[in-house]
Design an enzyme around this catalytic site. Sequence first.
Site, mmCIF file in Angstrom:
data_model
loop_
_atom_site.group_PDB
_atom_site.id
_atom_site.type_symbol
_atom_site.label_atom_id
_atom_site.label_comp_id
_atom_site.label_asym_id
_atom_site.label_seq_id
_atom_site.Cartn_x
_atom_site.Cartn_y
_atom_site.Cartn_z
ATOM 1 N N CYS A 1 -2.561 9.468 2.097
ATOM 2 C CA CYS A 1 -2.180 8.849 0.814
ATOM 3 C C CYS A 1 -3.218 9.104 -0.264
ATOM 4 O O CYS A 1 -2.891 9.076 -1.446
ATOM 5 C CB CYS A 1 -1.963 7.350 1.011
ATOM 6 S SG CYS A 1 -3.386 6.520 1.724
ATOM 7 N N GLU B 1 0.883 -1.172 0.000
ATOM 8 C CA GLU B 1 0.000 0.000 0.000
ATOM 9 C C GLU B 1 0.915 1.214 0.000
ATOM 10 O O GLU B 1 1.461 1.587 1.044
ATOM 11 C CB GLU B 1 -0.874 0.008 1.262
ATOM 12 C CG GLU B 1 -1.891 -1.104 1.332
ATOM 13 C CD GLU B 1 -3.046 -0.898 0.373
ATOM 14 O OE1 GLU B 1 -3.197 0.212 -0.174
ATOM 15 O OE2 GLU B 1 -3.796 -1.854 0.159
HETATM 16 P P1 NAD Z 1 8.075 5.144 4.888
HETATM 17 O O1 NAD Z 1 8.140 4.355 3.634
HETATM 18 O O2 NAD Z 1 9.168 6.067 5.187
HETATM 19 O O3 NAD Z 1 7.978 4.158 6.158
HETATM 20 C C1 NAD Z 1 6.954 3.196 6.274
HETATM 21 C C2 NAD Z 1 7.413 2.123 7.242
HETATM 22 O O4 NAD Z 1 8.463 1.368 6.654
HETATM 23 C C3 NAD Z 1 7.958 2.646 8.564
HETATM 24 O O5 NAD Z 1 7.469 1.847 9.607
HETATM 25 C C4 NAD Z 1 9.459 2.476 8.398
HETATM 26 O O6 NAD Z 1 10.171 2.357 9.596
HETATM 27 C C5 NAD Z 1 9.509 1.197 7.604
HETATM 28 N N1 NAD Z 1 10.769 0.957 6.883
HETATM 29 C C6 NAD Z 1 11.663 1.853 6.442
HETATM 30 N N2 NAD Z 1 12.686 1.242 5.795
HETATM 31 C C7 NAD Z 1 12.426 -0.079 5.832
HETATM 32 C C8 NAD Z 1 13.098 -1.233 5.333
HETATM 33 N N3 NAD Z 1 14.237 -1.153 4.651
HETATM 34 N N4 NAD Z 1 12.525 -2.433 5.542
HETATM 35 C C9 NAD Z 1 11.345 -2.543 6.202
HETATM 36 N N5 NAD Z 1 10.674 -1.487 6.708
HETATM 37 C C10 NAD Z 1 11.204 -0.266 6.514
HETATM 38 O O7 NAD Z 1 6.669 5.874 4.853
HETATM 39 P P2 NAD Z 1 6.093 6.971 5.875
HETATM 40 O O8 NAD Z 1 6.837 8.236 5.670
HETATM 41 O O9 NAD Z 1 5.999 6.397 7.227
HETATM 42 O O10 NAD Z 1 4.597 7.138 5.325
HETATM 43 C C11 NAD Z 1 4.240 7.993 4.286
HETATM 44 C C12 NAD Z 1 4.031 7.249 2.986
HETATM 45 O O11 NAD Z 1 3.086 6.213 3.173
HETATM 46 C C13 NAD Z 1 3.452 8.128 1.894
HETATM 47 O O12 NAD Z 1 4.102 7.865 0.672
HETATM 48 C C14 NAD Z 1 2.000 7.690 1.818
HETATM 49 O O13 NAD Z 1 1.373 7.918 0.572
HETATM 50 C C15 NAD Z 1 2.106 6.238 2.132
HETATM 51 N N6 NAD Z 1 0.829 5.723 2.629
HETATM 52 C C16 NAD Z 1 0.128 4.853 1.854
HETATM 53 C C17 NAD Z 1 -1.104 4.385 2.285
HETATM 54 C C18 NAD Z 1 -1.905 3.403 1.463
HETATM 55 O O14 NAD Z 1 -2.814 2.789 2.008
HETATM 56 N N7 NAD Z 1 -1.615 3.211 0.190
HETATM 57 C C19 NAD Z 1 -1.612 4.816 3.516
HETATM 58 C C20 NAD Z 1 -0.874 5.706 4.267
HETATM 59 C C21 NAD Z 1 0.355 6.154 3.826
#
Ligand code: NAD
Length: 526
Positions: A289, A255
Site C-alpha cells: 500500500c 486503512e
Molecule cells: P480488498 O478490499 O479486496 O479486500 C480486503 C478484505 O475485505 C478481504 O478480507 C475481503 O474478503 C474483505 N471484504 C471484501 N468485501 C467485503 C465486504 N463487503 N464486507 C466486508 N469485508 C469485505 O483488498 P485486497 O485486494 O485484499 O488488498 C489490497 C488493497 O489493500 C490495496 O488497495 C492496498 O492498498 C490496500 N492495503 C492498505 C493497507 C494500509 O495499511 N492502508 C495495507 C495493505 C493493503
Amino acid sequence: MGQVVSERPIGGNGSGPGMNGHGGGAIRSYAPATGELLGEAPNTSAEEVRAAVARARRAQEAWGALPVEERCQRVLRFRDAIVDRTDEIVDLLSRECGKPRHEALLHEVLVAADMATYFAQVAPKALEPHEIKLHLFKHRRSWVHYVPRGVVGVISPWNFPFQLALRDVLSAIVAGNAAVLKPSEVTPLIALKQKEIWDGAGMPEDLFQVVTGYGPTGAALIDSGIQMLLFTGSVGTGRKVAAACGERLIPCVMELGGKAPLIACADADIERTAQAIVFGGFANAGQVCVAVERVYAHREIHDRLLERTVEITKGLNQGDPGKEFVDVGAIIFPPQIDVAERHIKDAVDKGATVKAGGKRAPGQGQFFEPTVLAGCDHAMTVMTEEIFGPVVPFMQVATEEEAIRLANESHLGLNAYVFSEDTDHARRLAERLQAGSVLVNDVLMNGALPDAPFGGVKQSGFGRVMGEDGLRQMCDVKHINADRIALGSKDPTWFPYTASSYSWFKRGMRALFSSGSFLRRIGELF
Ligand code: NAD
C-alpha cells in the site's frame, strides 16, 4: 503460465462459489508461483461468525479483567511461539503469497514479533488511568480511564497477511479486547497458522478467532455485534465497509489504498534514490500500500536517476521463492496482472516509454516483470490510480513546486517520499505533502515502526493504527469526575433559578472571561 491461482472471484466480492453469505464449502488456496493447490479453509457462514463473536465476547470478560501487565506477559508468550516457528511461517508465507523468503522474514515475521514486543512494552503506561488538571472547576477532579471495547473485528488483505492481521489483533488484545479476524480469501492458510500458533502457545482459545471466507463473511462480521472494526483493504471495499459500520454506528479504522509519490530533489543522492525507488517499487512485487507508485524527478537529475533505476531493475532476480533466494516473487492472482497491463498500455498509448520489464514473465506461475516507465504524466492512469504491482512510472519536473503540486493532485494520501541531501529542506517539503506519513531519504519502513501512528488522509482512509494513540483507540475512553471539595447540600448553579443568582453569574462570567485589566475585571463583580 500457471493455471488457477485462487478461486477468489474476479472483479469483486459479490458473486461466485459460496458467495451468497450462507457460507458452506471451502476456499481453496493456491501458490501464486506454481499454481499448486496448497490447502483449503472453511467458508464461514454468517451464523458461524455470530457464534465465534459470542464465544469471543465470553472470553473477553475474563481477559479484560486481567491487569494489563499480565495480558502483556501472555502476549509475549505468543510472540515467543511465533519466533520459535519462524521457518514454518516463512515457508508458508512464501508459498501462499509468492513472496521472497527475506521479505517473509523481515517484513512479516520480524515486524509482527517487534509489534507484539512494542505493544507489550508500552501498554501498561499508555493505558494507565490519568488525571486531567481542570482549569476552571478546581473543586472537582477528573480522570481518564481506558476501557476495553469488547470484541474487535479485524478484516485484512492478502499482501502482508501475517503482520497486518497481527498488528490489529494484538493491539486489540493487549488493550483487553477479544479479536475476530476475517483474513483475505486469498491467504486463508496463513491466518489459520496464526490461530494454530496462538492455541499452541496456551493462549485463551476463544479470545482470538479466525473466520475464513469471502466478502460476505466479512460483512457478517460487521453485523455480528462487534464493538469496533479495523479494516485494511481497497478503497472500493472500504467504502462499503465504512457504510456498513456507519449503519450500525460501529467505530472503525479504514486503512485503504495508496499512490505514494517519490520526489527526487535536484540535490538527491542518485545512488540511494535509485536503490530506494527499486526497493520501494518492487518489494513484494509492488503489492504494497505504501509502494513507490510514481516518481517526480527534478530535471537536473532526472536522466541520471532514471538510467540508474533501470540498470538496477534489470539486475533483479525474479522467480519462485519456494525454490531459491529471489529478489522479486510472484503476483498474487491474475487480476493484479491485468491491472498492471492496463495501466502500462494506457501510458504507452499516450506517449510513455517502457525502459525495463513491461510484460508477464514466462514460465510457471503468476509473474510480472519489474517495470520502469519514462515520460509519464497525469493524463495517464499509471500516475493517478493505484497500480499495486511492480510498475514505477517516472515524470520529469522543472521545480520542486511542480513536484509538490502534482504529488498532492491525488485522491489518495497514505505515504509520500522526499529525497534530498538537505534533510531540513526535505522536511519542510514533507510538511506540505498531503499524506498520513512522509519519509525523507527512505521508503516503506514506517510500516515497521510500531512507535509511530500509521494511516492515510483523503481516500486512503481514516483513523490511525500503531503508536500509543493506536493502542488507546482500541478502548472506550471513560471520564470519571469526582469532588475534591464538597460544596454542601447543593451547588450554587442548581435550582432554584432567581433574578439575583442570574445577575451574579453574569457578573462572574464577565470577570472571568473579559480581556480588561485584573482590577477592571474584579470590578465587574460589584
Ligand atoms: P480488498 O478490499 O479486496 O479486500 C480486503 C478484505 O475485505 C478481504 O478480507 C475481503 O474478503 C474483505 N471484504 C471484501 N468485501 C467485503 C465486504 N463487503 N464486507 C466486508 N469485508 C469485505 O483488498 P485486497 O485486494 O485484499 O488488498 C489490497 C488493497 O489493500 C490495496 O488497495 C492496498 O492498498 C490496500 N492495503 C492498505 C493497507 C494500509 O495499511 N492502508 C495495507 C495493505 C493493503
